[in-house]
Design a protein around this motif. Structure first.
Motif, PDB file in Angstrom:
ATOM      1  N   ALA A 184       0.884  -1.139  -0.064  1.00 18.60           N
ATOM      2  CA  ALA A 184      -0.035  -0.048   0.220  1.00 18.60           C
ATOM      3  C   ALA A 184       1.052   1.244   0.122  1.00 18.60           C
ATOM      4  CB  ALA A 184      -0.825   0.128   1.159  1.00 18.60           C
ATOM      5  N   SER A 185       0.344   2.203  -0.864  1.00 20.96           N
ATOM      6  CA  SER A 185       1.178   3.423  -0.782  1.00 20.96           C
ATOM      7  C   SER A 185       0.314   4.742  -0.805  1.00 20.96           C
ATOM      8  CB  SER A 185       1.931   3.812  -2.102  1.00 20.96           C
ATOM      9  OG  SER A 185       1.452   3.434  -3.003  1.00 20.96           O
ATOM     10  N   GLY A 186       0.712   5.750  -0.319  1.00 17.44           N
ATOM     11  CA  GLY A 186      -0.167   7.090  -0.081  1.00 17.44           C
ATOM     12  C   GLY A 186       0.761   8.035  -0.828  1.00 17.44           C
ATOM     13  N   GLY A 187      -0.183   9.167  -1.392  1.00 19.37           N
ATOM     14  CA  GLY A 187       0.277  10.317  -1.959  1.00 19.37           C
ATOM     15  C   GLY A 187      -0.069  11.665  -1.278  1.00 19.37           C
ATOM     16  N   GLY A 188       0.769  12.687  -1.608  1.00 18.99           N
ATOM     17  CA  GLY A 188       0.813  13.922  -0.625  1.00 18.99           C
ATOM     18  C   GLY A 188      -0.426  14.565  -1.036  1.00 18.99           C
ATOM     19  N   THR A 189      -0.228  16.151  -0.736  1.00 19.16           N
ATOM     20  CA  THR A 189      -1.645  16.950  -0.916  1.00 19.16           C
ATOM     21  C   THR A 189      -1.951  17.046  -2.217  1.00 19.16           C
ATOM     22  OG1 THR A 189      -0.402  18.310   0.891  1.00 19.16           O
ATOM     23  CG2 THR A 189      -2.416  19.229  -0.416  1.00 19.16           C
TER      24      THR A 189
END
Length: 446
Positions: free
Chosen positions: A321-326
């Motif tokens: 799993a990965s998450g991105g910034g604003t």
């Protein structure tokens, strides 16, 4: 007023660890290794039999009659022409009833045997709050980690402080002085050594039990913002766009250099089987490396902002799993074994961290702009189990306890907050820790 919202300094509040195991149940005598029922000694009042003297033969006949009626019905018919009674063995025409009705042929309470599991409740407020004066509001740093030996490490400016969750003791591990600053920390898998990445591009290894520096390693040209262990191999990611692989048993500062990112490396995580390293960068890229590669073996370019949040599933090999910034705000799931993009969820706010539960197939995400919340998700449906609020600034740091039940979050509001979010594992004995609120900072700890 709840004191969790107004942390008090260490000098005015003490913290106690209370273990629920101190109440030991008295031993009970064991009369035999098994129980053989006797019909003559049975309590037939349970079957609504009048309490009158009866011979053993009469009791046996009554029991047989009741059992036959329960299994096959009374033989009578109701107004619809169907057999009356709650017989277990029914015709197909009678099966249009709630499934749980078949579990209670003797008329037990529906609420006790309906089989519907109540949803897990998660307390919406932290059970403990630490004041952290001077805690950096830096998206690209990683300043909190919780060891397998139950010691929490926190980077504060130029020093690292340790909090022992067993004894509640707070100690200072190191102080780099005014010329350097802590940018990242990471415990090894045994929980005995702490790696420290600094603003001056150095990586230090510290023996936590003796508060002694073991060695200092160089090789980067800029700040070290990400660290990850794989047994004796330590990976360090830097603003100089490179990842260095360091074998702490070898005399050299590093054994290989991984190149591929076009901007600073801000996220690093080894898989649970230590076969794959995932790296995220400010170039919006997510790369996967194997143990021997110096170039990424997998490249994922779907994120549209910096990738700091990375988590490997402990339940399924190759699930990442990965998450991105604003500018991105998405959590994406990948199968690195088949090199497939599994799914994408727009969370509506900056994704700062991800961590997977060790005990159940759920994960936690922490967020920045604009909601500063903590969300517990159920995988793979990605339904929300709970949304936790309380931080007043970006929730930039996240770590999970060694028992897999608690998390600690750190934010630019200069607080650390502890939450109970996950259930215990089936083989685990849980303790009811009743912890107080204390201050956690250089200005209040000697």
């Amino acid at each position: 007023m709840d004191d969790r919202d107004h942390p008090t300094p260490l000098s005015t509040r003490t913290m106690q660890m209370i273990n629920s195991d101190h109440n030991i149940r008295p031993s009970r005598p064991i009369y035999s290794d098994r129980f053989i029922p006797s019909r003559t000694g049975s309590n037939f009042a349970l079957f609504h039999v009048p309490n009158s003297p009866a011979s053993a033969e009469e009791c046996s006949c009554t029991y047989s009659s009741l059992l036959r009626e329960a299994l096959l019905g009374s033989g009578k018919k109701d107004s619809s022409g169907l057999p009356a009674g709650r017989n277990i063995f029914r015709y197909k025409t009678e099966t249009k009833q709630p499934l749980h009705s078949l579990q209670q042929p003797f008329g037990f309470d529906d609420e006790l045997v309906h089989g519907v599991k109540a949803p897990r409740k998660i307390l919406g407020s932290p059970y403990q709050v630490f004041d952290v004066p001077g805690f950096e509001d830096d998206f690209y740093s990683n300043l909190v980690d919780w060891s397998t030996s139950n010691v929490l490490a926190v980077g504060l400016g130029s020093c690292v402080q340790l909090w022992n969750a067993y004894s509640s003791e707070v100690t200072e591990l190191c102080d780099l002085g005014i010329d350097d600053e802590i940018c990242s920390i990471a415990w090894d898998q045994r929980g005995t050594q702490l790696a420290v990445g600094t603003m001056k591009a150095k990586v230090q290894i510290w023996d936590a039990s003796n508060c002694r520096r073991v060695r200092t390693m160089e090789g980067h040209r800029s700040r070290v913002g990400a660290l990850a262990w794989s047994t004796s191999l330590l990976s360090s990611g830097s603003r100089d766009k490179s990842i260095l692989q360091r074998d702490i048993r070898a005399p050299d500062d590093f054994v290989s250099k991984l190149s591929g990112h076009k901007s600073q490396v801000c996220g690093l995580k080894w898989s649970y089987d230590n076969r794959e390293l995932a790296s995220g960068g400010d170039d919006n890229k997510l790369f996967v490396w194997n143990q021997n590669s110096t170039r990424p073996v997998l490249k994922y370019c779907e994120h549209t902002a910096a990738v700091k949040a990375i988590a490997w599933s402990p339940h399924q090999r190759g699930l990442l799993a990965s998450g991105g910034g604003t500018a991105d705000r998405c959590i994406r799931f990948w199968n690195t074994t088949t090199n497939t993009n599994l799914s994408c969820l727009n969370t509506g706010s900056q994704v700062c961290n991800l961590v997977w539960s060790k005990n159940v197939d759920e994960l936690v995400s922490t967020h920045g702009y604009f909601k500063n919340q903590i969300i517990v998700w159920r995988y793979p449906t990605m339904s929300k189990v709970a949304t936790l609020t309380g931080h007043t600034n970006r929730v930039l740091h996240l770590a999970i306890s060694p028992d897999g039940q608690k998390i600690v979050t750190g934010a630019g509001d200069e607080t650390l907050r502890f939450w109970n979010v996950f259930p215990s594992s089936k083989s685990q004995k849980t303790a009811d820790d009743k912890l107080g609120v204390l201050s956690f900072g250089r200005s209040t700890i000697r």
